[in-house]
Design a protein around this motif. Structure first.
Motif, mmCIF file in Angstrom:
data_model
loop_
_atom_site.group_PDB
_atom_site.id
_atom_site.type_symbol
_atom_site.label_atom_id
_atom_site.label_comp_id
_atom_site.label_asym_id
_atom_site.label_seq_id
_atom_site.Cartn_x
_atom_site.Cartn_y
_atom_site.Cartn_z
ATOM 1 N N LEU A 63 0.731 -1.200 -0.066
ATOM 2 C CA LEU A 63 -0.072 0.179 0.020
ATOM 3 C C LEU A 63 1.015 1.103 -0.001
ATOM 4 C CD1 LEU A 63 -3.088 0.818 0.093
ATOM 5 C CD2 LEU A 63 -2.766 1.053 2.688
ATOM 6 N N VAL A 64 0.837 1.974 -1.134
ATOM 7 C CA VAL A 64 1.727 3.313 -1.341
ATOM 8 C C VAL A 64 0.803 4.461 -0.912
ATOM 9 C CG1 VAL A 64 3.201 4.739 -2.774
ATOM 10 C CG2 VAL A 64 3.013 2.192 -3.129
ATOM 11 N N LEU A 65 1.191 4.990 0.233
ATOM 12 C CA LEU A 65 0.606 6.255 0.854
ATOM 13 C C LEU A 65 1.098 7.444 0.132
ATOM 14 C CD1 LEU A 65 -0.120 5.815 4.697
ATOM 15 C CD2 LEU A 65 -1.817 5.829 3.094
ATOM 16 N N VAL A 66 0.172 8.410 -0.192
ATOM 17 C CA VAL A 66 0.745 9.681 -1.069
ATOM 18 C C VAL A 66 0.031 10.775 -0.348
ATOM 19 C CG1 VAL A 66 0.605 10.695 -3.400
ATOM 20 C CG2 VAL A 66 0.959 8.274 -3.368
ATOM 21 N N ASP A 67 0.791 11.926 -0.308
ATOM 22 C CA ASP A 67 0.270 13.244 0.203
ATOM 23 C C ASP A 67 0.231 14.177 -0.912
ATOM 24 O OD1 ASP A 67 -0.097 15.655 1.506
ATOM 25 O OD2 ASP A 67 1.685 15.362 2.901
ATOM 26 N N THR A 68 -1.150 14.833 -1.289
ATOM 27 C CA THR A 68 -1.000 15.532 -2.394
ATOM 28 C C THR A 68 -0.100 16.729 -2.294
ATOM 29 O OG1 THR A 68 -3.211 16.385 -1.591
ATOM 30 C CG2 THR A 68 -3.396 14.429 -3.260
ATOM 31 N N ARG A 69 0.105 17.167 -1.117
ATOM 32 C CA ARG A 69 0.634 18.517 -0.858
ATOM 33 C C ARG A 69 2.366 18.173 -1.392
ATOM 34 N NH1 ARG A 69 -0.069 18.825 5.451
ATOM 35 N NH2 ARG A 69 0.624 16.847 5.047
ATOM 36 N N ARG A 70 2.657 16.933 -1.327
ATOM 37 C CA ARG A 70 4.171 16.638 -1.832
ATOM 38 C C ARG A 70 4.276 15.565 -3.021
ATOM 39 N NH1 ARG A 70 6.772 14.509 2.714
ATOM 40 N NH2 ARG A 70 4.665 13.966 3.626
ATOM 41 N N LEU A 71 3.450 15.673 -3.895
ATOM 42 C CA LEU A 71 3.542 14.353 -4.707
ATOM 43 C C LEU A 71 4.877 14.182 -5.525
ATOM 44 C CD1 LEU A 71 0.370 14.775 -7.030
ATOM 45 C CD2 LEU A 71 0.598 13.006 -5.398
ATOM 46 N N VAL A 91 -1.897 2.548 -4.749
ATOM 47 C CA VAL A 91 -1.535 4.002 -4.262
ATOM 48 C C VAL A 91 -3.089 4.596 -3.515
ATOM 49 C CG1 VAL A 91 -1.397 6.343 -4.835
ATOM 50 C CG2 VAL A 91 -0.286 4.373 -5.999
ATOM 51 N N ALA A 92 -2.912 5.018 -2.208
ATOM 52 C CA ALA A 92 -3.617 5.487 -1.457
ATOM 53 C C ALA A 92 -3.292 6.951 -1.044
ATOM 54 C CB ALA A 92 -3.668 4.700 -0.066
ATOM 55 N N ILE A 93 -4.241 7.662 -1.609
ATOM 56 C CA ILE A 93 -4.297 9.270 -1.411
ATOM 57 C C ILE A 93 -4.807 9.447 0.214
ATOM 58 C CG2 ILE A 93 -4.692 11.420 -2.078
ATOM 59 C CD1 ILE A 93 -5.753 10.021 -4.509
ATOM 60 N N ASN A 94 -3.505 9.647 0.914
ATOM 61 C CA ASN A 94 -4.048 10.089 2.334
ATOM 62 C C ASN A 94 -4.338 11.731 2.212
ATOM 63 O OD1 ASN A 94 -4.254 10.096 5.234
ATOM 64 N ND2 ASN A 94 -2.012 10.127 5.469
ATOM 65 N N GLN A 95 -5.722 11.918 3.012
ATOM 66 C CA GLN A 95 -6.163 13.189 2.759
ATOM 67 C C GLN A 95 -5.794 13.881 4.089
ATOM 68 O OE1 GLN A 95 -10.425 11.753 2.267
ATOM 69 N NE2 GLN A 95 -10.408 13.006 0.198
ATOM 70 N N PHE A 96 -4.917 14.905 3.740
ATOM 71 C CA PHE A 96 -4.598 15.778 4.886
ATOM 72 C C PHE A 96 -5.533 16.853 5.012
ATOM 73 C CE2 PHE A 96 -0.702 13.112 4.403
ATOM 74 C CZ PHE A 96 -0.197 13.103 5.872
ATOM 75 N N PRO A 97 -5.562 17.552 6.177
ATOM 76 C CA PRO A 97 -6.575 18.806 6.014
ATOM 77 C C PRO A 97 -5.842 19.865 5.218
ATOM 78 C CG PRO A 97 -6.212 18.298 8.296
ATOM 79 C CD PRO A 97 -5.233 17.348 7.474
ATOM 80 N N GLY A 98 -6.572 20.708 4.574
ATOM 81 C CA GLY A 98 -6.011 21.711 3.455
ATOM 82 C C GLY A 98 -5.232 21.184 2.404
ATOM 83 N N ALA A 99 -5.033 19.947 2.288
ATOM 84 C CA ALA A 99 -4.430 19.362 0.981
ATOM 85 C C ALA A 99 -5.255 19.658 -0.084
ATOM 86 C CB ALA A 99 -3.783 18.050 1.177
ATOM 87 N N PRO A 100 -4.622 19.915 -1.244
ATOM 88 C CA PRO A 100 -5.506 19.825 -2.626
ATOM 89 C C PRO A 100 -6.076 18.643 -2.905
ATOM 90 C CG PRO A 100 -2.962 20.385 -3.152
ATOM 91 C CD PRO A 100 -3.062 19.830 -1.805
ATOM 92 N N ASN A 101 -7.093 18.528 -3.306
ATOM 93 C CA ASN A 101 -7.894 17.416 -3.868
ATOM 94 C C ASN A 101 -7.852 17.349 -5.242
ATOM 95 O OD1 ASN A 101 -9.149 16.677 -1.489
ATOM 96 N ND2 ASN A 101 -10.553 18.372 -1.406
ATOM 97 N N TYR A 102 -7.415 16.058 -5.696
ATOM 98 C CA TYR A 102 -7.425 15.769 -7.047
ATOM 99 C C TYR A 102 -8.160 14.438 -7.374
ATOM 100 C CZ TYR A 102 -3.314 18.879 -6.927
ATOM 101 O OH TYR A 102 -2.391 19.867 -6.969
ATOM 102 N N GLU A 103 -8.704 14.312 -8.394
ATOM 103 C CA GLU A 103 -9.231 13.131 -8.993
ATOM 104 C C GLU A 103 -8.130 12.043 -8.994
ATOM 105 O OE1 GLU A 103 -12.596 12.746 -9.233
ATOM 106 O OE2 GLU A 103 -13.027 14.631 -8.586
#
Length: 195
Positions: A113-121, A141-153
């Motif tokens: 399981l690869v965790l990804v932070d959209t603030r630091r792709l 790939v698991a997009i970990n939703q951090f508060p205030g992080a950009p949301n992408y499809e």
């Protein structure tokens, strides 16, 4: 005599017939330790150490200023996914200087399981490269939703990370047990389909 009760999850239920090793990977500060702690039915093993001034200039801590500890060897937890399947979760260290540990941790694993932070792709490129060059594991790939992080499809993430069409992408929050369980279940389904 050992017993298993609803209040004591230290022992596997007698119905469990399959144990599956899963790797949880990602860049520094992406939520691997948090995810394992959220889902583990046993007290998770953590090899956390305090971040010191000695790591300045070596570890990229600018984007995670609130982080005060880091995994230096591995995290370990267990979750009974179904009545018959238990997952043993092995979290890898996020810093490049500890990546030599990945090969040993990956041995015998069914998937990652690869965790990804959209603030630091951009931090995920090296992680994916490490995973693909040191292992042949199927991964999700698991997009970990951090508060205030950009949301992408998910398809935007697929393009940004140059992922194959077959690589599943899920959205989760490492602090939310149910979301993490769904991400792990997606990985198990993908691993079964791949094998």
């Amino acid at each position: 005599m050992l017993s298993t009760t609803s209040d004591d999850n230290h022992y596997l239920a007698p119905t469990v017939v399959e144990s599956v090793k899963i790797l949880v990977v990602g860049s520094f500060g992406v939520g691997k330790t948090t995810l394992i702690g959220s889902v583990s039915e046993i007290d998770p093993l953590r090899t956390e150490e305090t971040i010191t001034e000695a790591s300045e200039g070596i570890d990229a801590v600018d984007s995670t200023p609130e982080k005060t500890t880091t995994t230096v060897a591995m995290d370990f937890g267990r979750i009974t996914l179904t009545d018959e399947i238990a997952l043993y979760l092995f979290g890898t260290p996020g810093q490049r200087r500890f990546w030599d540990l990945w090969s040993g941790l990956a041995e015998g694993a069914a998937g990652a399981l690869v965790l990804v932070d959209t603030r630091r792709l951009e931090d995920s490129f090296e992680v994916l490269d490490q995973l693909e060059t040191r292992t042949s594991l199927p991964f999700v790939v698991a997009i970990n939703q951090f508060p205030g992080a950009p949301n992408y499809e998910p398809e935007q993430i697929r393009t940004a990370l140059d992922l194959d069409d077959e690589t599943p992408i899920v959205v989760c929050n490492a602090k939310n047990r149910n979301a993490c369980v769904r991400a792990l279940a997606a990985l198990v389904r993908h691993a079964l389909k791949t094998h």
